[in-house]
Design an enzyme around this catalytic site. Structure first.
Site, PDB file in Angstrom:
ATOM      1  N   LEU A 157       0.773  -1.247   0.061  1.00 26.31           N
ATOM      2  CA  LEU A 157      -0.010  -0.023  -0.111  1.00 26.31           C
ATOM      3  C   LEU A 157       0.949   1.159   0.040  1.00 26.31           C
ATOM      4  O   LEU A 157       1.931   1.480   0.622  1.00 26.31           O
ATOM      5  CB  LEU A 157      -0.849   0.170   1.404  1.00 26.31           C
ATOM      6  CG  LEU A 157      -1.496  -1.412   1.802  1.00 26.31           C
ATOM      7  CD1 LEU A 157      -2.247  -1.211   2.903  1.00 26.31           C
ATOM      8  CD2 LEU A 157      -2.635  -1.705   0.507  1.00 26.31           C
ATOM      9  N   MET A 215       8.703  -3.026  -5.422  1.00 27.51           N
ATOM     10  CA  MET A 215       8.153  -1.539  -5.549  1.00 27.51           C
ATOM     11  C   MET A 215       8.052  -0.769  -4.567  1.00 27.51           C
ATOM     12  O   MET A 215       8.407   0.149  -4.275  1.00 27.51           O
ATOM     13  CB  MET A 215       7.055  -1.600  -6.600  1.00 27.51           C
ATOM     14  CG  MET A 215       6.747  -0.130  -7.060  1.00 27.51           C
ATOM     15  SD  MET A 215       8.036   0.781  -8.098  1.00 27.51           S
ATOM     16  CE  MET A 215       8.392   2.069  -7.248  1.00 27.51           C
ATOM     17  N   LYS A 216       7.456  -1.504  -3.494  1.00 28.99           N
ATOM     18  CA  LYS A 216       7.096  -0.906  -2.216  1.00 28.99           C
ATOM     19  C   LYS A 216       8.359  -0.472  -1.380  1.00 28.99           C
ATOM     20  O   LYS A 216       8.491   0.557  -0.763  1.00 28.99           O
ATOM     21  CB  LYS A 216       5.984  -1.790  -1.486  1.00 28.99           C
ATOM     22  CG  LYS A 216       5.691  -1.190   0.024  1.00 28.99           C
ATOM     23  CD  LYS A 216       5.076   0.285  -0.039  1.00 28.99           C
ATOM     24  CE  LYS A 216       4.850   0.532   1.444  1.00 28.99           C
ATOM     25  NZ  LYS A 216       4.269   1.997   1.280  1.00 28.99           N
ATOM     26  N   LEU A 217       9.405  -1.537  -1.444  1.00 32.36           N
ATOM     27  CA  LEU A 217      10.568  -1.040  -0.616  1.00 32.36           C
ATOM     28  C   LEU A 217      11.388   0.052  -1.198  1.00 32.36           C
ATOM     29  O   LEU A 217      11.881   0.932  -0.510  1.00 32.36           O
ATOM     30  CB  LEU A 217      11.577  -2.739  -0.783  1.00 32.36           C
ATOM     31  CG  LEU A 217      11.001  -3.553   0.157  1.00 32.36           C
ATOM     32  CD1 LEU A 217      12.040  -4.727   0.204  1.00 32.36           C
ATOM     33  CD2 LEU A 217      10.428  -3.172   1.725  1.00 32.36           C
TER      34      LEU A 217
END
Length: 307
Positions: free
Chosen positions: A125, A174-176
């Site tokens: 998220l 991608m979130k990292l």
């Protein structure tokens, strides 16, 4: 899968409550499982959700299960535990993991679950609990095309900006990257604001000048809403979670053989705050801790700026 699939949601905390609420409002039957805090559980039950006693029971009853948990060990336990998802899973079950997790763990879980006929999707998220309640979160989805098409109507319930970034694991990668940028921003904002105060530039001036320039962004605005306005709810994301995310980003860089000097430096500030027992503070409060390290009180610096 039924025409209206049965949903499950494990982890109805800051983010999960709003997401689960929006799934219910989307017309899906919903089973939930919370943690120690009963308030969000009772709130969702009052809206029509049913509570599962175990993750295994939820897997037996649901077609799609969301996970919104603190870290990869918690996800692994939810899936692999004695009463975990795999213990009750039927072939065709889809698990959507919205946790900010370690991609290496995600890929290992995906392989294990696939062997049991279960599909793992990573859909971490972006944004805050405010957007979770409004149903306007960002979602970065890692899934094959067919699975993405199947789950998108459900994600539409709680996300306003959905990006299919690739196959399983791509969402967590991608979130990292996103959180490496965000938490490095926070460290830079805090350091610059403390330095400014030390040399006679008030936090209010920093906010006015940067906030009206091309350097401004939503993250800066919420950071300074705490720093200057002292709003403790400006960005309810804990330093412990931030620290975990930056650790995962550094581990991903190490696995890839990539130099990561900025992420490594940012990690030290979060590790320090955790080490002194203040990991439950929210990210914008990082500036208060940096100020103390430099013999200053940020609240007092803000008061000086009001004079």
């Amino acid at each position: 899968m039924a025409d209206t699939p049965v949903m499950g949601f494990i982890g109805v905390g800051y983010m999960g409550h709003g997401m689960a609420k929006n799934i219910l409002q989307g017309g899906y039957p919903l089973w939930i499982k919370g943690n120690r805090n009963r308030d969000p559980v009772e709130s969702l039950k009052g809206m029509g959700a049913q509570e599962a006693a175990t993750n295994r029971e939820m897997a037996e009853k649901c077609d799609i299960i969301h996970l919104c948990l603190p870290n990869s060990p918690a996800v692994e336990a939810a899936v692999r535990g004695q009463d975990g998802i795999l213990a009750g899973a039927r072939p065709g079950l889809i698990v959507i993991d919205t946790t900010t997790a370690d991609p290496a763990s995600t890929m290992a879980l995906a392989d294990q679950m696939a062997a049991e006929g279960v599909t793992l999707v990573d859909a971490p998220l972006g944004r805050t609990p405010k957007e979770a309640e409004a149903g306007t979160l960002d979602a970065m989805v890692g899934a094959d095309d067919a699975t993405f098409d199947k789950i998108k109507p459900v994600i539409d319930c709680w996300a306003g900006n959905i990006t299919h970034v690739g196959g399983v694991g791509a969402g967590h990668k991608m979130k990292l990257l996103m959180n490496m940028i965000a938490m490095s921003y926070a460290a830079v904002y805090a350091e610059a604001t403390v330095l400014g105060a030390k040399v006679g530039i008030s936090p209010q001036t920093v906010r006015q000048v940067i906030g009206s320039s091309r350097l401004s962004n939503g993250f800066f605005e919420t950071f300074m809403r705490y720093t200057v306005d002292r709003d403790p709810d400006a960005h309810k994301f804990t330093i412990a979670n931030a620290s975990k995310d930056v650790r995962y980003a550094n581990a991903m860089a190490a696995d890839a053989g990539v130099l990561s000097l900025m992420a490594s430096a940012a990690r030290q500030y979060y590790a320090h705050v955790e080490a002194i027992g203040a990991g439950g503070d929210f990210v914008p409060m990082l500036g208060d801790h940096m100020a103390r390290l430099n013999g200053m009180d940020m609240a007092e610096e803000v008061k000086k700026g009001q004079g």
